[in-house]
Design a protein around this motif. Structure first.
Motif, PDB file in Angstrom:
ATOM      1  N   LEU A  58       0.822  -1.209   0.000  1.00 26.97           N
ATOM      2  CA  LEU A  58       0.000   0.000   0.000  1.00 26.97           C
ATOM      3  C   LEU A  58       0.858   1.262   0.000  1.00 26.97           C
ATOM      4  CD1 LEU A  58      -2.967   0.924   0.127  1.00 26.97           C
ATOM      5  CD2 LEU A  58      -2.788   0.864   2.615  1.00 26.97           C
ATOM      6  N   ARG A  59       2.040   1.190   0.563  1.00 26.28           N
ATOM      7  CA  ARG A  59       2.911   2.365   0.641  1.00 26.28           C
ATOM      8  C   ARG A  59       3.417   2.818  -0.727  1.00 26.28           C
ATOM      9  NH1 ARG A  59       8.365   0.123   0.625  1.00 26.28           N
ATOM     10  NH2 ARG A  59       8.151  -2.038   1.253  1.00 26.28           N
TER      11      ARG A  59
ATOM     12  N   ASN B  38      -2.106   8.467  -3.354  1.00 28.27           N
ATOM     13  CA  ASN B  38      -3.011   8.809  -2.254  1.00 28.27           C
ATOM     14  C   ASN B  38      -4.442   8.393  -2.574  1.00 28.27           C
ATOM     15  OD1 ASN B  38      -1.070   9.820  -0.528  1.00 28.27           O
ATOM     16  ND2 ASN B  38      -1.252  11.895  -1.329  1.00 28.27           N
TER      17      ASN B  38
ATOM     18  N   LYS C 214      -4.601   4.821  -1.801  1.00 29.06           N
ATOM     19  CA  LYS C 214      -4.431   4.652  -0.353  1.00 29.06           C
ATOM     20  C   LYS C 214      -5.714   4.996   0.379  1.00 29.06           C
ATOM     21  CE  LYS C 214       0.507   5.546  -0.208  1.00 29.06           C
ATOM     22  NZ  LYS C 214       1.553   6.516   0.129  1.00 29.06           N
TER      23      LYS C 214
ATOM     24  N   VAL D 112      -7.571  -0.815   0.948  1.00 27.87           N
ATOM     25  CA  VAL D 112      -7.098  -0.731   2.340  1.00 27.87           C
ATOM     26  C   VAL D 112      -7.569  -1.946   3.136  1.00 27.87           C
ATOM     27  CG1 VAL D 112      -7.230   0.597   4.479  1.00 27.87           C
ATOM     28  CG2 VAL D 112      -6.884   1.777   2.304  1.00 27.87           C
TER      29      VAL D 112
ATOM     30  N   TYR E  78      -0.183   3.171   6.150  1.00 33.07           N
ATOM     31  CA  TYR E  78       0.050   3.728   4.817  1.00 33.07           C
ATOM     32  C   TYR E  78      -1.239   4.253   4.168  1.00 33.07           C
ATOM     33  CZ  TYR E  78       4.465   1.308   5.350  1.00 33.07           C
ATOM     34  OH  TYR E  78       5.683   0.878   5.826  1.00 33.07           O
ATOM     35  N   ALA E  79      -2.366   4.011   4.806  1.00 33.39           N
ATOM     36  CA  ALA E  79      -3.626   4.499   4.251  1.00 33.39           C
ATOM     37  C   ALA E  79      -3.641   6.031   4.296  1.00 33.39           C
ATOM     38  CB  ALA E  79      -4.799   3.932   5.032  1.00 33.39           C
ATOM     39  N   SER E  80      -4.371   6.615   3.376  1.00 32.14           N
ATOM     40  CA  SER E  80      -4.451   8.073   3.309  1.00 32.14           C
ATOM     41  C   SER E  80      -5.204   8.599   4.518  1.00 32.14           C
ATOM     42  CB  SER E  80      -5.175   8.463   2.021  1.00 32.14           C
ATOM     43  OG  SER E  80      -4.963   9.807   1.743  1.00 32.14           O
TER      44      SER E  80
END
Length: 108
Positions: A78-79, A83, A86, A92, A105-107
């Protein structure tokens, strides 16, 4: 890691790279830029090892289907994405199924 030592010509050969990916989780790292932007090659690589997403082209790092495949077996992939992805709930959720630390790493 045989692809690491291959000639540039072989690093740009679809069949050679596809075969290398089946046997070496890190093969995409050594593929040509052209093949790091090849959807089928990258998809196969991330199915084998989601961490391979970091070696994909920027365009494919932001391809929803490729990212989804990557996070299915390596949540931290995910990183390596945009965005926008993310912030994609399905991506996610899939990432944290496999690694609850991926949530970092999620927005926001």
């Amino acid at each position: 890691r045989a692809l690491e030592y291959a000639s540039n010509e072989l690093k740009n050969d679809r069949n050679i790279v596809m075969e290398a990916i089946k046997h070496d989780d890190d093969a995409l790292r050594y593929a040509s830029n052209e093949l790091q932007n090849d959807r089928n090659i990258v998809l196969e690589a991330v199915k084998q090892n989601g961490e391979a997403l970091r070696y994909a082209s920027n365009e494919l790092q932001n391809d929803r289907n490729i990212v989804l495949e990557a996070v299915k077996n390596y949540g931290d992939a995910l990183r390596c994405t945009s965005n926008e992805l993310k912030n994609d709930r399905n991506i996610v959720m899939e990432a944290i199924k496999h690694d609850d630390d991926a949530l970092r790493y999620a927005s926001n």
